[in-house]
Design an enzyme around this catalytic site. Sequence first.
Site: not given
Length: 283
Positions: A105, A69
């Site tokens: 997210d 990420k």
Amino acid sequence: MNYKSELVGVLGYPVAENPTIVMQEAAFRELGLNWRYLNLEVPPERLPDAIKGLRAMGFQGFNLTIPHKVAVIPLLDEIAPDAALIGAVNTVRCVGERLIGENTDGKGFLRGVREEARVDPKGKRVVLLGAGGAARAIAVELALAGVAEITVYNRSQSRGSVMVSDLVARTSVKATFHVWTDTYHTTPDIDILVNSTSIGLYPDVDAMPDVDLSDAHSSLLVCDVIPNPPQTPFMRAAKARGLQTLTGLSMLVFQGVIGFEMWTGHKAPEAVMKAALEEAFEV
Ligand code: NDP
């Protein structure tokens, strides 16, 4: 006939147990789209090659999970402002030749707060438990959505204080940090309480954050990031007190919904995606 599918997927290491494929493929089937979602196992040192390969093969977009990420950021052409604030990318959309990094997210969490819990975060007082990647994403999106105040409790001092100082430096939210050493007692002035730690994640399904909800205001919204199982002991304890809850399954579905909509341009079949994940998690 068109035998060429449009491709998306997730890059991670490992990825065998990543369940996003289940909801994305269910959504493609529901809308009759000739798209495929692939779980692609990429060791950290091969990430640059993998990104070149995705460009060459004309992928429409992809997700990133542990450990990619942060490492993916220099390999992309552009980073969305909120993903840059968070410092991590979990979704990439391909626009022509350009790869644009996003973070869904926190956006998924926020969409759950607004659309499922029907709570407007603007002006709210929030307590976040945890200071990892999920907490950072949630904190940035809540700050951008105009919450009044974020208080972070984290076990380790270093991660919590860095997260809060970044938040204060990069957004206009009022934020404070406390080391989480013993029971956190909710107070009636808190509107939203989020467990953004990994406490309660499968297989540690009986674990519960050290929280006392007895002084909570009756309108407190209690949220968890743990998607599997969605009914964590924390969610059950909040429900037992008659408090409104929002599960990590909701966050996971909404972040997938946002990714689907970014990639395909179609409205996502949310209910189908949620049902597919519930079946996978045997909820
Ligand atoms: P990180 O490893 O980055 O952070 C973990 C956090 O949990 C840290 O703040 C850590 O504290 C804290 N923590 C872990 N164990 C304990 C414990 N026993 N007591 C107190 N604090 C603890 O993980 P992520 O932020 O990436 O992920 C956290 C959770 O969020 C995972 O379970 C993941 O599955 C979930 N998640 C859910 C998503 C969804 O869509 N529903 C999306 C992304 C993540 P410390 O700093 O002290 O180590």
